[in-house]
Every structure is written in structure tokens, then in C-alpha cells.
Design a protein around this motif. Structure first.
Motif, mmCIF file in Angstrom:
data_model
loop_
_atom_site.group_PDB
_atom_site.id
_atom_site.type_symbol
_atom_site.label_atom_id
_atom_site.label_comp_id
_atom_site.label_asym_id
_atom_site.label_seq_id
_atom_site.Cartn_x
_atom_site.Cartn_y
_atom_site.Cartn_z
ATOM 1 N N LEU A 40 -50.249 3.467 -42.235
ATOM 2 C CA LEU A 40 -49.275 3.835 -41.207
ATOM 3 C C LEU A 40 -48.380 2.690 -40.728
ATOM 4 C CD1 LEU A 40 -51.146 6.467 -39.019
ATOM 5 C CD2 LEU A 40 -49.741 6.770 -41.063
ATOM 6 N N PRO A 41 -48.858 1.443 -40.651
ATOM 7 C CA PRO A 41 -47.924 0.393 -40.232
ATOM 8 C C PRO A 41 -46.664 0.339 -41.090
ATOM 9 C CG PRO A 41 -50.159 -0.432 -40.117
ATOM 10 C CD PRO A 41 -50.233 0.918 -40.775
ATOM 11 N N ASN A 42 -46.803 0.494 -42.397
ATOM 12 C CA ASN A 42 -45.629 0.483 -43.275
ATOM 13 C C ASN A 42 -44.798 1.754 -43.115
ATOM 14 O OD1 ASN A 42 -46.166 -2.031 -44.405
ATOM 15 N ND2 ASN A 42 -47.426 -1.174 -46.053
ATOM 16 N N LEU A 43 -45.455 2.888 -42.966
ATOM 17 C CA LEU A 43 -44.714 4.145 -42.844
ATOM 18 C C LEU A 43 -43.890 4.206 -41.563
ATOM 19 C CD1 LEU A 43 -47.363 6.753 -44.080
ATOM 20 C CD2 LEU A 43 -45.338 5.943 -45.298
ATOM 21 N N PHE A 44 -44.430 3.670 -40.483
ATOM 22 C CA PHE A 44 -43.731 3.711 -39.200
ATOM 23 C C PHE A 44 -43.034 2.386 -38.864
ATOM 24 C CE2 PHE A 44 -46.609 7.309 -38.598
ATOM 25 C CZ PHE A 44 -45.779 8.227 -37.964
ATOM 26 N N GLU A 45 -43.084 1.445 -39.822
ATOM 27 C CA GLU A 45 -42.449 0.138 -39.642
ATOM 28 C C GLU A 45 -42.890 -0.516 -38.329
ATOM 29 O OE1 GLU A 45 -38.258 0.792 -39.997
ATOM 30 O OE2 GLU A 45 -38.343 1.104 -42.172
ATOM 31 N N THR A 46 -44.202 -0.638 -38.182
ATOM 32 C CA THR A 46 -44.775 -1.221 -36.972
ATOM 33 C C THR A 46 -46.002 -2.033 -37.359
ATOM 34 O OG1 THR A 46 -45.530 -0.709 -34.740
ATOM 35 C CG2 THR A 46 -46.214 0.803 -36.472
ATOM 36 N N ASN A 47 -46.803 -2.421 -36.370
ATOM 37 C CA ASN A 47 -48.001 -3.219 -36.642
ATOM 38 C C ASN A 47 -49.262 -2.394 -36.408
ATOM 39 O OD1 ASN A 47 -48.405 -3.213 -33.773
ATOM 40 N ND2 ASN A 47 -47.034 -4.979 -33.594
ATOM 41 N N ILE A 48 -50.410 -2.947 -36.809
ATOM 42 C CA ILE A 48 -51.665 -2.214 -36.695
ATOM 43 C C ILE A 48 -52.043 -2.004 -35.238
ATOM 44 C CG2 ILE A 48 -53.065 -4.310 -36.837
ATOM 45 C CD1 ILE A 48 -53.909 -0.749 -38.143
ATOM 46 N N GLN A 49 -51.632 -2.907 -34.356
ATOM 47 C CA GLN A 49 -51.972 -2.766 -32.943
ATOM 48 C C GLN A 49 -51.441 -1.437 -32.391
ATOM 49 O OE1 GLN A 49 -50.842 -5.589 -34.287
ATOM 50 N NE2 GLN A 49 -52.530 -7.024 -33.949
ATOM 51 N N ARG A 50 -50.180 -1.138 -32.669
ATOM 52 C CA ARG A 50 -49.608 0.115 -32.161
ATOM 53 C C ARG A 50 -50.239 1.334 -32.827
ATOM 54 N NH1 ARG A 50 -43.111 -0.470 -31.022
ATOM 55 N NH2 ARG A 50 -43.255 -2.150 -29.469
ATOM 56 N N ILE A 51 -50.577 1.212 -34.090
ATOM 57 C CA ILE A 51 -51.224 2.333 -34.777
ATOM 58 C C ILE A 51 -52.590 2.616 -34.157
ATOM 59 C CG2 ILE A 51 -52.184 3.126 -36.959
ATOM 60 C CD1 ILE A 51 -49.119 3.187 -36.798
ATOM 61 N N GLN A 52 -53.335 1.569 -33.814
ATOM 62 C CA GLN A 52 -54.639 1.768 -33.181
ATOM 63 C C GLN A 52 -54.501 2.464 -31.831
ATOM 64 O OE1 GLN A 52 -56.801 1.310 -35.960
ATOM 65 N NE2 GLN A 52 -58.169 0.608 -34.345
ATOM 66 N N PHE A 53 -53.358 2.265 -31.180
ATOM 67 C CA PHE A 53 -53.139 2.940 -29.904
ATOM 68 C C PHE A 53 -53.053 4.459 -30.072
ATOM 69 C CE2 PHE A 53 -51.211 -1.136 -28.054
ATOM 70 C CZ PHE A 53 -52.402 -1.445 -27.399
ATOM 71 N N THR A 54 -52.748 4.948 -31.292
ATOM 72 C CA THR A 54 -52.762 6.394 -31.505
ATOM 73 C C THR A 54 -54.189 6.942 -31.441
ATOM 74 O OG1 THR A 54 -52.935 6.264 -33.932
ATOM 75 C CG2 THR A 54 -50.711 6.243 -32.976
ATOM 76 N N LEU A 55 -55.167 6.097 -31.759
ATOM 77 C CA LEU A 55 -56.571 6.480 -31.604
ATOM 78 C C LEU A 55 -56.996 6.369 -30.142
ATOM 79 C CD1 LEU A 55 -58.027 4.615 -34.715
ATOM 80 C CD2 LEU A 55 -57.610 7.069 -34.500
ATOM 81 N N ALA A 56 -56.569 5.277 -29.506
ATOM 82 C CA ALA A 56 -56.926 5.070 -28.105
ATOM 83 C C ALA A 56 -56.309 6.142 -27.209
ATOM 84 C CB ALA A 56 -56.480 3.679 -27.649
ATOM 85 N N SER A 57 -55.081 6.557 -27.498
ATOM 86 C CA SER A 57 -54.416 7.542 -26.635
ATOM 87 C C SER A 57 -55.103 8.907 -26.725
ATOM 88 C CB SER A 57 -52.933 7.665 -27.003
ATOM 89 O OG SER A 57 -52.761 8.211 -28.298
ATOM 90 N N PHE A 58 -55.547 9.296 -27.917
ATOM 91 C CA PHE A 58 -56.292 10.548 -28.058
ATOM 92 C C PHE A 58 -57.571 10.495 -27.235
ATOM 93 C CE2 PHE A 58 -59.431 13.338 -29.908
ATOM 94 C CZ PHE A 58 -58.728 14.477 -30.250
ATOM 95 N N SER A 59 -58.312 9.382 -27.346
ATOM 96 C CA SER A 59 -59.556 9.239 -26.590
ATOM 97 C C SER A 59 -59.292 9.259 -25.096
ATOM 98 C CB SER A 59 -60.267 7.936 -26.984
ATOM 99 O OG SER A 59 -60.607 7.939 -28.349
ATOM 100 N N ALA A 60 -58.181 8.625 -24.666
ATOM 101 C CA ALA A 60 -57.838 8.611 -23.244
ATOM 102 C C ALA A 60 -57.536 10.014 -22.743
ATOM 103 C CB ALA A 60 -56.642 7.692 -23.006
ATOM 104 N N GLY A 61 -56.735 10.777 -23.493
ATOM 105 C CA GLY A 61 -56.434 12.147 -23.102
ATOM 106 C C GLY A 61 -57.687 13.008 -23.053
#
Length: 400
Positions: A40-61
Motif C-alpha cells: 500500500l505505501p507504493n499504491l497510495f504514494e505514502t509511507n508505512i506509518q500512514r498505512i498502519q494508521f488505517t489499522l489503528a483507525s479501525f480499532s479506534a472506531g
């Protein structure tokens, strides 16, 4: 608690199937997605930190909505709470599938987590009226075992879907499965209104104050939450670590999940035998100590091993998984039984602590995840030491 209902066997099977399917789909929303993380970092042109936040945000919700769902489930018609959650979950999954930026995916995953939590909180309260006391214990045990298979099966399916059709297809599968579950819920799920003297939501929510001020419950609940988040913080980071730091491939993450979940299930099914010799409290304490030793050995491996590998990661987490399988059910039961009359809210608050601590630990460890394995093993050690500390707190809490 709702009154026992006398339902035709075929209708009861349909009700159980729908409730269990909804719960499994909520769990699969993350486990299907995990194998896509390294790409996903390459697909969304971002870093792994932001991608991991997609896991953290689900858990938070997932965690945040537990408080409201737990209260609503003790007050309102659970049929409409379940259906309402699915009416949000399916569009949220569509949003995930169509997200074009990582920020959009983080937001969509948060909403997905908010709506996915209802089935988890309502499964036991909605199933209990359908069975006798003895049947309900057996049914809940079987359902727990089925749910535990999701982390082993879903990543394998998710990896195949991703390689064949891309990351969006992973979420479209969730949508395609969710739509018939929603339709079936509308047709088959009966009215399920709990017996309560409350007529407003706020007094029920205020009842959480009793739980927050109950020393023994808080000790058990926080100890369970810290220990479980120690498992998840490693599991959620494993796809990235294996591919980018440990010389493996996505399929090796699937192998790890199968082994870890299999041993967790085996250990959980051995709990009944062990309680013949150990009380639940002794079992929890022994397993927590074993997890502390496991986490210390894991840190030693990450610091001193001449080379790190995915096989080393696989082996290092096994003792912790076994310990969690042995103590998990006992810890949950001890917490809920400590607060008679608050079972639904106690269960919801247990999930709130587990998922909330998971969200926080995954988000914090993501900031340093590019440092490799040492980041998550230190996080795990910190969490299990906190879990051990909560058990020491229980010893000094009153028993009533």
C-alpha cells in the motif's frame, strides 16, 4: 436480559447463522485487508506509518462504539441496532473500496470499525434467549471457535484477492457478502427488546461509572486488554515486517497466522482441563508470567540475534499466543462475573479496552516501525508488563 423465546428450529438456525455471519464479517474486514499492507505505501504514494494508521483507525472506531452499543443493547430493540450497524457497515466498506488517498482510507476504516463493533457486542445477548442455559454455553463456545478461525483463513483469501484483483476488491468482497447478510437480517431477525426498567439512554450509559469504579473488574479488564493488545501490536505489524525487514513474502505472513491461530485455539480448548488443577485466578497469573518471559525472550532475540528472519518471528510469538489462549477466556469470564447485572456493558467495556489499547499501541509503534522488529517487541513487552501490573492491583481489591 431478554425473555427466552420459543423459536422453530429452522428459524433459530437462520437467526444464529445471520448473527454469527455478521460478527465474522466484522472480524474479516481487517484480516482480509492485512496481506495488502506491504504494497500500500507504493499504491497510495505514502509511507508505512500512514498505512498502519488505517489499522489503528479501525480499532479506534471499533473501541469507541462499544460504549454506546453496549448501553443501547441493554435498552433498545437489538434487531434494529444490528440492522442499523449493517446499514452503515456496507456503505463504509464501499467507501474503503473506492478510497483514492490514504487519508480517505483512514477515515473510511474508522467508520467501518464504528459499525463493525455492533455484531461483536450483540452476539451473546441476542443468542442467549434462543437456548437453554446448557445449550447456550455450548453454542457460545462453538461460535468463539468459529470466530477464531477468521484470522487464519481470511488473510489467505485476502492475499489471493489482492494479487488477482487489487486492494479495492478486498473491500468489495466485504460489500458483496454484507448485502445478503443485511437482507437476511431484515427478514429473519426477530424483535429482541431487553427487559429493563430504564427508558432513556443516559442512565444506562451512566451505569458504566459503576464498572469504572469497580476495582476487581477494572483490574481484570485492563489486564486482559493490555495482554491482547500486546498480541495484536505484533500481528498487525507482521505483514510489513516480514516483507520489508525479515526477508519474507506475503504468503509467509499467512503461514504465521495459521500457526499462531491454530495454537491459540488449541490452548483455549485446553483451558477446561487446566481449571481442574488451577483456579481461574491462578491460571491467569501463571499465563501472564509466561507471557512476560516470552516477551523478554522476544526482545533478546530482536536485539542479539546475528540475523533476523520471518521464521524467528514465527517461533518467538508462539509462547505468547499459547499464553493468551489459556488465559483469555478465564480473564474475560472473571471480569464479567465480578459485576453481576452489568454483563452486556461489562463485555462491551472489555472490548473497548482491548481495541482501544490496540489502536493506541499500533499507532504509536507505527511512528517507529521503519526501525524494524525491535519496535513492536518493545511495545509488546511494555503492554504485558502493564497487564501483569493490573493483576497485582486485583490482589488488593475487595472481593465484593
Amino acid at each position: 436480559m431478554s425473555q427466552k423465546t420459543f423459536t422453530a428450529p429452522a428459524h433459530r438456525v437462520a437467526i444464529v447463522t445471520i448473527i454469527v455471519a455478521a460478527n465474522m464479517l466484522g472480524l474479516a474486514a481487517t484480516d482480509l485487508y492485512l496481506p495488502t499492507i506491504p504494497a500500500l505505501p507504493n499504491l497510495f504514494e505514502t509511507n508505512i506509518q500512514r498505512i498502519q494508521f488505517t489499522l489503528a483507525s479501525f480499532s479506534a472506531g471499533f473501541a469507541i462504539s462499544q460504549i454506546l452499543i453496549g448501553a443501547m443493547g441493554d435498552l433498545y430493540n437489538r434487531r434494529w441496532i444490528l440492522i442499523g450497524s449493517l446499514l452503515i457497515f456496507v456503505p463504509a466498506s464501499m467507501w474503503c473500496a473506492m478510497a483514492t488517498t490514504v487519508e480517505g482510507l483512514i477515515a473510511a476504516r474508522f467508520v467501518q470499525g464504528l459499525s463493525a463493533s455492533a455484531s461483536a457486542a450483540l452476539t451473546v445477548p441476542m443468542l442467549l434467549p434462543l437456548f437453554s442455559e446448557r445449550q447456550s454455553v455450548r453454542a457460545i463456545s462453538v461460535i468463539g471457535s468459529i470466530d477464531a478461525l477468521i484470522p487464519a483463513i481470511a488473510p489467505l483469501l485476502g492475499a489471493w484477492i489482492f494479487t488477482q484483483f487489487g486492494v479495492g476488491a478486498v473491500f468489495w468482497v466485504v460489500v458483496l457478502v454484507g448485502l445478503p447478510i443485511l437482507a437476511a437480517a431484515l427478514v429473519y431477525i426477530p424483535t429482541d427488546r431487553p427487559d429493563t426498567h430504564h427508558t432513556q439512554l443516559w442512565p444506562v450509559i451512566a451505569g458504566y461509572r459503576t464498572l469504572f469504579t469497580h476495582s476487581r473488574f477494572m483490574g481484570y479488564a485492563l489486564s486482559h486488554g493490555f495482554a491482547l493488545s500486546g498480541l495484536f501490536v505484533v500481528g498487525f505489524s507482521t505483514p510489513y515486517l516480514i516483507v520489508d525487514h525479515l526477508g519474507g513474502q506475503t504468503i509467509h505472513f499467512v503461514y504465521c497466522q495459521v500457526v499462531w491461530v491454530g495454537l491459540y485455539l488449541l490452548a483455549a480448548n485446553c483451558t477446561g482441563m487446566l481449571t481442574k488443577w488451577l483456579s481461574p485466578d491462578h491460571l491467569i497469573h501463571v499465563c501472564t508470567w509466561a507471557q512476560v518471559v516470552s516477551a523478554l525472550a522476544f526482545v533478546t532475540y530482536a536485539l542479539l540475534a546475528p540475523s533476523l528472519s520471518w521464521q524467528g518471528l514465527l517461533l518467538s510469538l508462539i509462547p505468547y499466543c499459547i499464553g493468551m489462549g489459556l488465559r483469555g477466556g478465564a480473564g474475560f469470564a472473571q471480569a464479567v462475573q465480578a459485576v453481576s447485572g452489568f454483563e452486556t456493558r461489562a463485555s462491551a467495556l472489555m472490548i473497548f479496552f482491548s481495541m482501544g489499547l490496540t489502536s493506541l499501541s499500533v499507532a504509536l509503534s507505527a511512528l517507529y516501525l521503519d526501525q524494524g522488529l525491535i519496535t513492536v517487541v518493545l511495545a509488546q513487552l511494555t503492554l504485558i508488563l502493564a497487564s501483569w501490573g493490573m493483576l497485582r492491583f486485583i490482589r488488593h481489591a475487595p472481593t465484593t
